[in-house]
Structures are given as C-alpha cells and as structure tokens.
Design an enzyme around this catalytic site. Sequence first.
Site, PDB file in Angstrom:
ATOM      1  N   CYS A   1      80.612 -16.937 -46.792  1.00  0.00           N
ATOM      2  CA  CYS A   1      79.446 -16.640 -47.621  1.00  0.00           C
ATOM      3  C   CYS A   1      79.811 -15.545 -48.628  1.00  0.00           C
ATOM      4  O   CYS A   1      80.646 -14.691 -48.353  1.00  0.00           O
ATOM      5  CB  CYS A   1      78.278 -16.183 -46.740  1.00  0.00           C
ATOM      6  SG  CYS A   1      76.763 -15.834 -47.677  1.00  0.00           S
TER       7      CYS A   1
ATOM      8  N   ASP B   1      78.093 -13.093 -49.402  1.00  0.00           N
ATOM      9  CA  ASP B   1      77.480 -11.827 -48.965  1.00  0.00           C
ATOM     10  C   ASP B   1      78.504 -10.683 -48.970  1.00  0.00           C
ATOM     11  O   ASP B   1      79.585 -10.799 -48.386  1.00  0.00           O
ATOM     12  CB  ASP B   1      76.910 -12.018 -47.547  1.00  0.00           C
ATOM     13  CG  ASP B   1      75.989 -10.883 -47.132  1.00  0.00           C
ATOM     14  OD1 ASP B   1      76.446  -9.709 -47.156  1.00  0.00           O
ATOM     15  OD2 ASP B   1      74.839 -11.141 -46.780  1.00  0.00           O
TER      16      ASP B   1
ATOM     17  N   ARG C   1      78.681  -8.110 -47.386  1.00  0.00           N
ATOM     18  CA  ARG C   1      78.970  -7.495 -46.083  1.00  0.00           C
ATOM     19  C   ARG C   1      79.969  -8.302 -45.254  1.00  0.00           C
ATOM     20  O   ARG C   1      80.275  -7.931 -44.117  1.00  0.00           O
ATOM     21  CB  ARG C   1      77.662  -7.341 -45.301  1.00  0.00           C
ATOM     22  CG  ARG C   1      76.654  -6.458 -46.013  1.00  0.00           C
ATOM     23  CD  ARG C   1      75.268  -6.616 -45.435  1.00  0.00           C
ATOM     24  NE  ARG C   1      74.725  -7.959 -45.666  1.00  0.00           N
ATOM     25  CZ  ARG C   1      73.518  -8.367 -45.251  1.00  0.00           C
ATOM     26  NH1 ARG C   1      72.750  -7.537 -44.573  1.00  0.00           N
ATOM     27  NH2 ARG C   1      73.101  -9.596 -45.503  1.00  0.00           N
TER      28      ARG C   1
ATOM     29  N   HIS D   1      77.396 -16.280 -41.146  1.00  0.00           N
ATOM     30  CA  HIS D   1      77.047 -14.982 -40.554  1.00  0.00           C
ATOM     31  C   HIS D   1      75.555 -14.949 -40.256  1.00  0.00           C
ATOM     32  O   HIS D   1      74.760 -15.610 -40.929  1.00  0.00           O
ATOM     33  CB  HIS D   1      77.455 -13.827 -41.481  1.00  0.00           C
ATOM     34  CG  HIS D   1      76.700 -13.782 -42.783  1.00  0.00           C
ATOM     35  ND1 HIS D   1      75.706 -12.871 -43.025  1.00  0.00           N
ATOM     36  CD2 HIS D   1      76.773 -14.550 -43.894  1.00  0.00           C
ATOM     37  CE1 HIS D   1      75.214 -13.065 -44.244  1.00  0.00           C
ATOM     38  NE2 HIS D   1      75.847 -14.093 -44.796  1.00  0.00           N
TER      39      HIS D   1
ATOM     40  N   CYS E   1      71.896 -14.195 -42.718  1.00  0.00           N
ATOM     41  CA  CYS E   1      72.340 -14.667 -44.035  1.00  0.00           C
ATOM     42  C   CYS E   1      71.109 -14.805 -44.941  1.00  0.00           C
ATOM     43  O   CYS E   1      70.165 -15.526 -44.617  1.00  0.00           O
ATOM     44  CB  CYS E   1      73.053 -16.002 -43.889  1.00  0.00           C
ATOM     45  SG  CYS E   1      73.624 -16.672 -45.466  1.00  0.00           S
TER      46      CYS E   1
END
Length: 215
Positions: free
Chosen positions: A40, A42, A44, A96, A99
């Site tokens: 992803c 993202d 993080r 994750h 999400c």
Amino acid sequence: MIDLLFENNKAWSLAIQQEIPDFFERLANQQNPDYLWMGCSDSRVPANQIVGLLPGDIFVHRNIANLVIHTDLNCLSVIQYAVDVLKVKHIMVVGHYNCGGVKAALDGVEIGLVDNWLRHVQDVKQKHIALFEQLSTEGDPYNLLCKLNVMEQVVNLCQTTMVQAAWKKQQPLMVHGWIYQLNDGILQDLEITIQKTEEVSMKYKAALGKVAIIL
Ligand code: CO
C-alpha cells in the site's frame, strides 16, 4: 522543510559509506533483488525498513490498498520486469490493518476519482458478503476486509500471464500474502503462499477457511 530532506540525504549517504565503502558503486552497476513487494502507498508501511533490507534488495510497487488489477499497465509492467528480467524468487502482497483505502471503501465515503479505484475493494467485500454478515459484534469488519483484500490480490497476481508463464516453465517463484500491524510494526503471514498453478485454489480456500473461523 525541503532543505532538511537534502541534509538528511547527505547524512544517510555518508553513514552507509562508512559502513560499506563500495556500497553505492556496486549498486550503481546493477540491481539483483530477490523480492518484489506489492504494498500500500500508506506512508506508515515502508517496504525496505519493515523487513530490514538495503537499497538493491527489494523491487517495490505500491498503490492505494495494494491492489493487483488485471488492466493496470503500471502494476503489470512492474510484475513483468520483476519476473522476466530480475527473476525475483518471491512476490509478497502486503496489506496492512487500519488501511485508509480499505476503510473508505467499506464506509463508502466519497473522495473523488479514487472512489473508482477503491471500487475494487468494495467488490472484494461484495464477493465475501456472507462473512461480513456472520461477523460477531466484537468482530472488526475493517480488519476482515484488509485480510480478504490481500488474499484476493494474491490470487489476482497468480492469475497474471507473467506468473502463469513463469510457473509453466518451472521458474522458481513464490507468491505470499502478508499483513502488517501499524500498532506494533509486526508482519503476519496469512498463509497463502503459492508456488504453482495447481495450488492456487486449494491455498485460497484454506486461507479463507481460517479467516471464517476467527469471526
Ligand atoms: Co493502506
């Protein structure tokens, strides 16, 4: 703010060269990664850091909600290059928990263009609607959809012509489905590791069965 990034970069480059003097020289000539990470976007969930690998060790493709879509030329090109040219030995689809893409899809929030992309995640939910209906009150539909989404993308990946062709000619290639926990930085294996066409359906059903048990 931007100046800080260049300062950080210089410090990082120096630190690596102090540890491994010819590191960048060696890498400049070629990359030879064994892994392809499909994750992803993202911020993080940074691929290299999570698995402790250096530049050169892992080929990376990331998009919102770690989707493998059969008409996404960008994603397909990454897979083709990784499988046919780099000859990676492992491809991991890494979702994750928490999400934002999965959450937006589940809640049906309207964001804009990205709603069309997230429609693919909504399709995953629709496909497994029975599991959502069985979910206990303590069960978390977001995390359920995060897991199911990884499993579906693993199957999509296995069905691409590139992966199918690699397996047909006995090229060693394993596809994995993992999920990452933001709250402790730990990766979980969803036990849907597939290394030949004949295993796809069996491994998918087994992984799905395990998800259904913990509802
Ligand atoms: Co995400």
